[in-house]
Design a protein around this motif. Structure first.
Motif, PDB file in Angstrom:
ATOM      1  N   PHE B  82       0.761  -1.278  -0.171  1.00 35.14           N
ATOM      2  CA  PHE B  82       0.117   0.193  -0.279  1.00 35.14           C
ATOM      3  C   PHE B  82       0.806   0.825  -0.233  1.00 35.14           C
ATOM      4  O   PHE B  82       1.560   1.323   1.373  1.00 35.14           O
ATOM      5  N   ILE B 104      -8.499   6.050  12.617  1.00 35.29           N
ATOM      6  CA  ILE B 104      -7.625   4.774  12.972  1.00 35.29           C
ATOM      7  C   ILE B 104      -7.766   4.675  14.498  1.00 35.29           C
ATOM      8  O   ILE B 104      -7.994   3.442  15.511  1.00 35.29           O
ATOM      9  N   ASN B 158      -4.954  -7.516  16.396  1.00 29.05           N
ATOM     10  CA  ASN B 158      -5.092  -8.282  15.228  1.00 29.05           C
ATOM     11  C   ASN B 158      -3.372  -7.011  14.946  1.00 29.05           C
ATOM     12  O   ASN B 158      -3.003  -6.413  15.337  1.00 29.05           O
ATOM     13  N   GLU B 159      -2.767  -8.731  14.493  1.00 34.14           N
ATOM     14  CA  GLU B 159      -1.845  -7.426  13.856  1.00 34.14           C
ATOM     15  C   GLU B 159      -1.194  -6.827  12.817  1.00 34.14           C
ATOM     16  O   GLU B 159      -0.280  -5.698  12.801  1.00 34.14           O
ATOM     17  N   TYR B 160      -1.993  -7.102  12.205  1.00 32.94           N
ATOM     18  CA  TYR B 160      -2.149  -6.083  11.020  1.00 32.94           C
ATOM     19  C   TYR B 160      -2.600  -5.051  10.969  1.00 32.94           C
ATOM     20  O   TYR B 160      -2.246  -3.775  11.040  1.00 32.94           O
ATOM     21  N   PHE B 161      -3.545  -4.970  11.863  1.00 34.37           N
ATOM     22  CA  PHE B 161      -4.216  -3.250  12.566  1.00 34.37           C
ATOM     23  C   PHE B 161      -2.707  -2.577  12.936  1.00 34.37           C
ATOM     24  O   PHE B 161      -2.923  -1.311  12.990  1.00 34.37           O
ATOM     25  N   ALA B 163       0.152  -3.568  12.408  1.00 29.30           N
ATOM     26  CA  ALA B 163       1.161  -2.645  11.589  1.00 29.30           C
ATOM     27  C   ALA B 163       1.333  -1.442  10.840  1.00 29.30           C
ATOM     28  O   ALA B 163       1.719  -0.390  10.827  1.00 29.30           O
ATOM     29  N   PHE B 164      -0.837  -1.465  10.923  1.00 31.25           N
ATOM     30  CA  PHE B 164      -1.335   0.029  10.131  1.00 31.25           C
ATOM     31  C   PHE B 164      -0.551   1.138  11.023  1.00 31.25           C
ATOM     32  O   PHE B 164      -0.655   2.171  10.222  1.00 31.25           O
ATOM     33  N   PHE B 167       2.204   2.390  10.909  1.00 24.96           N
ATOM     34  CA  PHE B 167       2.596   2.686   9.471  1.00 24.96           C
ATOM     35  C   PHE B 167       2.788   4.112   8.780  1.00 24.96           C
ATOM     36  O   PHE B 167       3.269   5.053   9.280  1.00 24.96           O
ATOM     37  N   SER B 170       4.710   6.493  11.841  1.00 22.38           N
ATOM     38  CA  SER B 170       6.064   6.756  10.891  1.00 22.38           C
ATOM     39  C   SER B 170       5.525   8.240   9.905  1.00 22.38           C
ATOM     40  O   SER B 170       6.380   8.792  10.048  1.00 22.38           O
ATOM     41  N   GLN B 171       4.688   7.345   9.201  1.00 20.21           N
ATOM     42  CA  GLN B 171       4.754   8.554   8.000  1.00 20.21           C
ATOM     43  C   GLN B 171       4.127   9.930   8.632  1.00 20.21           C
ATOM     44  O   GLN B 171       4.622  10.840   8.186  1.00 20.21           O
TER      45      GLN B 171
END
Lengths: 241, 241
Positions: B82, B104, B158-161, B163-164, B167, B170-171
């Motif tokens: 993404f 989020i 939820n590891e994806y959540f 991680a996002f 992300f 950091s952005q």
DNA sequence: AAAGATCAGGTTGTCTGACATTATTGATGC
DNA sequence: GCATCAATAATGTCAGACAACCTGATCTTT
């Protein structure tokens, strides 16, 4: 059926190697990378391999290189792209992915309920009509379903959010395709889905964020059930501990 | 201060070219790509350039190549990464990015309120203590702030959540650093922030998702204000239309 | 005739060496 | 001191070669 796993290519190993150097702090942000010749010599590979590896890292925003000067670590060594973390390397956890989508979709519904304008509502309604008119055509109604949810995400008026919504959708359909080739499980419950859609749409049209979010959550939870997926407990209606 | 626009490198142009070829449907999913020699000849560049371009697209999961056989388009031509869409090429819309993070974070707070366990709560509390104890040290308290919010996201399991969430964080810090170099604006309101954190923590500890989500939203909205950012209207407390 | 072994051609992966283009640096001249 | 210019060095691109590997056809054996 067994699978033979192959050793990584040189390029892949160099990429991992540099990534690790940065993650471990041995290479600091904004510091210079050794020259391609030096790297090639240190790692005992040809310059082509180094260049392909660096090329990948540049595309991820981790490295920056200037002709005649050299390459250096970016100010944002975390990179500018988001990859779904995959432990073993390939398989994604479908349940967790779906769960995340549920959360995003619920949030989108709530926000859309307070931001949607007339055009958004028309777009959603149109999608619902197409879905109803083509209930027997799986491809058409599936496309309309996607369009319906996309219209909701678009009504949030945040292009990044919309982009991420799309990304999750594409990842999910891709993962589902590879997991079970039979997405025919959807067909059975299309009547229920239609009702859930209508409820959700009504809440958004009414401008009721809380109800919209809950409708979206119920709908996605039901969808998961129709797909035979087992999600963790619901967010809001869970027994207290 | 003006910037000199430079022409893209050959590799970049080849990447764009292939991407477009796929997006436009001229290259279908799972179909084979011309060989590297053919591509080099067609596009009038050397094979090295083609290889670097293909290497990038492979890293994005758009292409797959098998030695001795050839390269072909992936089953998921949308790719597996993404990227935040950036129109002109470089600058991100800070307000939209922050808004997405707010959403989020609010969702995370609500979910965390129903999923957190004792260890999660301890982790959050610890972060709050560190923050309070080092209120005068900007770096330390900022790190503790990150840790607090990360603990909340982690409690969603939820590891994806997660991680996002990372992300986005950091952005955002990266974008903020490049926008204004002075993030000192935070210092003034650290007392308010501390109170907001305590409120949020209390709601999560109590297991009250709705309140937690609203606390998180208020906190982030206030943070935006302290940073001098102008966000679109609030989600839940907006005047009806 | 069917199953397996062998071979030929083509493709990606890697190596080598060269040249072009651009940025840095220090010397030169004033 | 300051502008100019050559020397040096780094990335960007090119060309050609060989290695490892896949595919399909041919040949061999049973």
């Amino acid at each position: 059926m067994l699978e033979l796993e192959r050793p990584d290519t040189l390029v892949q190993r160099v990429v991992n190697s540099i990534r690790e150097e940065i993650a471990s702090g041995r290479l600091l942000a904004e510091s210079r990378l050794p020259t391609e010749h030096q790297l090639a010599e240190q790692l005992n590979v040809s310059r082509s391999v180094i260049r392909e590896a660096v090329s990948q890292l540049k595309a991820d925003g981790i490295l920056i290189s200037r002709r005649g000067f050299g390459s250096y670590i970016s100010k944002t060594p975390a990179g500018t792209v988001f990859r779904l973390p995959s432990k073993n390397g390939h398989t994604l956890d479908l349940a967790q992915l779906f769960e995340m989508r549920l959360w995003i979709e619920a949030q989108a519904a709530g926000i859309a309920a307070s931001r949607r304008n007339a055009a958004d509502l028309r777009r959603m309604e149109k999608a619902l009509e197409v879905m109803a008119a083509n209930a027997s055509d799986f491809d058409l109604s599936a496309a309309a379903d996607v369009e319906f949810h996309r219209a909701i995400a678009a009504a949030c008026r945040n292009e990044y959010f919309l982009a991420f919504h799309d990304f999750l959708g594409s990842q999910l359909t891709a993962a589902r395709r590879t997991a079970w080739e039979n997405s025919a499980a959807l067909r059975g419950g299309s009547m229920d889905a239609q009702n859930e859609h209508r409820e959700l749409f009504a809440a958004i049209a009414l401008g009721d964020p809380e109800t919209a979010a809950k409708c979206a959550e119920r709908h996605l939870q039901a969808s998961a059930g129709r797909l035979g997926m087992v999600l963790p407990n619901s967010v809001y209606h869970r027994s207290q501990d």
